[in-house]
Write a protein that holds these residues in place. Sequence first.
Motif, short mmCIF file in Angstrom:
data_model
loop_
_atom_site.label_atom_id
_atom_site.label_comp_id
_atom_site.label_asym_id
_atom_site.label_seq_id
_atom_site.Cartn_x
_atom_site.Cartn_y
_atom_site.Cartn_z
N PRO A 62 -1.15 -11.06 -7.79
CA PRO A 62 -1.45 -9.66 -8.08
C PRO A 62 -2.94 -9.39 -8.32
CG PRO A 62 -0.52 -10.73 -10.01
CD PRO A 62 -0.44 -11.73 -8.89
N ASP A 63 -3.32 -8.13 -8.08
CA ASP A 63 -4.70 -7.68 -8.32
C ASP A 63 -4.97 -7.45 -9.80
OD1 ASP A 63 -5.13 -7.48 -5.54
OD2 ASP A 63 -4.42 -5.39 -5.51
N ALA A 64 -3.93 -7.16 -10.57
CA ALA A 64 -4.12 -6.75 -11.96
C ALA A 64 -2.88 -7.09 -12.78
CB ALA A 64 -4.39 -5.24 -12.03
N GLY A 65 -3.09 -7.15 -14.10
CA GLY A 65 -1.96 -7.28 -15.01
C GLY A 65 -1.47 -8.69 -15.22
N PHE A 66 -0.29 -8.80 -15.81
CA PHE A 66 0.30 -10.10 -16.14
C PHE A 66 1.75 -10.17 -15.65
CE2 PHE A 66 0.36 -7.29 -19.86
CZ PHE A 66 1.71 -7.21 -20.17
N LEU A 67 2.05 -9.40 -14.61
CA LEU A 67 3.40 -9.35 -14.07
C LEU A 67 3.40 -9.79 -12.61
CD1 LEU A 67 4.27 -5.86 -15.59
CD2 LEU A 67 4.84 -8.11 -16.54
N GLU A 69 0.84 -1.19 0.00
CA GLU A 69 0.00 0.00 0.00
C GLU A 69 0.87 1.24 0.00
OE1 GLU A 69 -2.32 -0.50 3.55
OE2 GLU A 69 -0.76 0.34 4.86
N LEU A 70 0.28 2.35 -0.41
CA LEU A 70 0.98 3.63 -0.38
C LEU A 70 1.30 4.01 1.05
CD1 LEU A 70 -1.27 5.56 -2.92
CD2 LEU A 70 1.01 4.62 -3.37
N ASP A 71 2.51 4.49 1.29
CA ASP A 71 2.89 4.99 2.61
C ASP A 71 2.50 6.46 2.67
OD1 ASP A 71 4.10 5.83 4.98
OD2 ASP A 71 5.78 4.44 4.73
N THR A 99 -0.54 -4.30 -7.60
CA THR A 99 -1.47 -3.77 -6.61
C THR A 99 -2.43 -2.76 -7.23
OG1 THR A 99 0.19 -4.02 -4.87
CG2 THR A 99 -1.62 -2.48 -4.44
N ALA A 100 -3.72 -2.95 -6.99
CA ALA A 100 -4.72 -1.94 -7.34
C ALA A 100 -4.96 -1.12 -6.08
CB ALA A 100 -6.00 -2.59 -7.82
N HIS A 101 -4.47 0.11 -6.06
CA HIS A 101 -4.58 0.92 -4.85
C HIS A 101 -6.04 1.14 -4.49
CE1 HIS A 101 -0.31 1.55 -4.88
NE2 HIS A 101 -0.35 2.14 -6.05
N SER A 102 -6.33 1.09 -3.20
CA SER A 102 -7.71 1.22 -2.75
C SER A 102 -8.25 2.63 -2.98
CB SER A 102 -7.81 0.88 -1.25
OG SER A 102 -7.20 1.90 -0.47
N ARG A 103 -9.55 2.72 -3.12
CA ARG A 103 -10.18 4.03 -3.27
C ARG A 103 -9.85 4.93 -2.08
NH1 ARG A 103 -14.36 6.15 -6.23
NH2 ARG A 103 -14.72 4.09 -7.17
N GLU A 104 -9.85 4.34 -0.90
CA GLU A 104 -9.58 5.12 0.30
C GLU A 104 -8.18 5.73 0.27
OE1 GLU A 104 -12.87 2.48 0.79
OE2 GLU A 104 -10.79 2.02 0.26
N SER A 105 -7.20 4.95 -0.16
CA SER A 105 -5.83 5.47 -0.19
C SER A 105 -5.69 6.54 -1.26
CB SER A 105 -4.82 4.35 -0.40
OG SER A 105 -4.96 3.76 -1.68
N LEU A 106 -6.39 6.39 -2.37
CA LEU A 106 -6.32 7.40 -3.43
C LEU A 106 -7.00 8.69 -3.00
CD1 LEU A 106 -7.04 5.17 -6.56
CD2 LEU A 106 -4.81 5.94 -5.69
N VAL A 107 -8.11 8.57 -2.30
CA VAL A 107 -8.79 9.77 -1.76
C VAL A 107 -7.86 10.53 -0.83
CG1 VAL A 107 -10.64 10.54 -0.23
CG2 VAL A 107 -11.13 8.88 -2.04
N ARG A 108 -7.21 9.79 0.06
CA ARG A 108 -6.31 10.45 1.01
C ARG A 108 -5.09 11.04 0.30
NH1 ARG A 108 -5.54 14.00 4.18
NH2 ARG A 108 -3.85 13.80 5.72
#
Length: 385
Positions: free
Chosen positions: A317-322, A146-148, A174-183
């Motif tokens: 992972p939440d997304a992608g092919f890596l 998660e984002l620090d 990682t698909a960052h959470s809506r909450e972390s993006l809002v903050r």
Amino acid sequence: MSVTPLEALPLERLRERSSSKWRTYPADVLPLFVAETDFPLAPAITRELAALIERGDTGYTPPDPGLARAYAAFAERRFGWILDPARVRSTCDVMMGVVEILRSTIAPGDRVVVTPPVYPPFYDCVPEAGGVVERVPLRDTGEVWELDLDQIAGALASGARAVLLCNPHNPTGTAHSRESLVRLAEIAEEHGAVVVSDEIHAPLIHPGAEFTPFLAASDAARRVGFALVSASKAFNLAGLKCALMVTAADDRTAVVAGLPAEVEWRTGLFGARAAVAAFAPESDGWLDGLRAALDGNRRLLAELLAEHLPLARYRIPDAGFLAWVDLSAYGWGDNPAGKIRREAKVAFHLGPYFGAEGAGHVRINFGCSPDVLREAITRTAALVE
């Protein structure tokens, strides 16, 4: 409704390709490094490109190739994100868009936050734009990355002027959470900073995860943000050169509108027309089949590692092919990909390229057939003494 997974092309066909994935190493090396996938193109894209060639339609990209409307419809359909096509402008690729936006929003010498381990070109595009990289690593909670946000807030409070976000994140998926993006948006706005969000892997979100476009996270995100999107990763179109710069507030839209005309002229005609075909409803079924194949492979990789390399650490992972895989327990040094390529004839991406946090790690491209993935892990496991 069940979806039939897309099938990757056979190796003999893939080795006929002339792209970086298939021409960097000798034919005895399995390439699972650079972010190209092994699947056939979506039929709508193949038809569009063939028609362009048949009529000799290889000139300059027109002022309105239909990209903005096509992407707006795609974003609403796939993410529930309603955006204004008038706030969309094209360019050559995502990193070019990042550089031009940063160059227009920071002063020379300003610090730009990146969140390692992260896509290696981030470390190059910031200085290209005149900035200085400020590293704020992701936090590993033991369950998620998660984002620090506290450290990002500290960096912005001490003078950093921008955050270069990777959402979904490369290499962790990682698909960052809506909450972390809002903050994050609130922190950026509090300190007068901008957020530039690379969302190139967004179409490949996996079951059980949710992708939140940064500009859809909150009003503050719309005010501080820029988004970079492209069909290139999901639809394997990197060589055709087309990306989109998206905004949601008048002053941010003015920044993109004020970029030199050459920024948009660099959009490739084939890339633009292929992207329109990719974003069309007709290609949704193909994309769903690809996502089903990748979902199976991300889980297969977990099984293969548990069986053959049980000391490896891997978070699905939440997304992608890596896949971001920690092999440090095997004592193969800070850059195990080098040993694996030389001795097992498998090319993974080099972990240290993603930052100091990549020591002992490799990035594995699982956008391939299950058989190729099995062979790659089996060869790697043979190195264990």
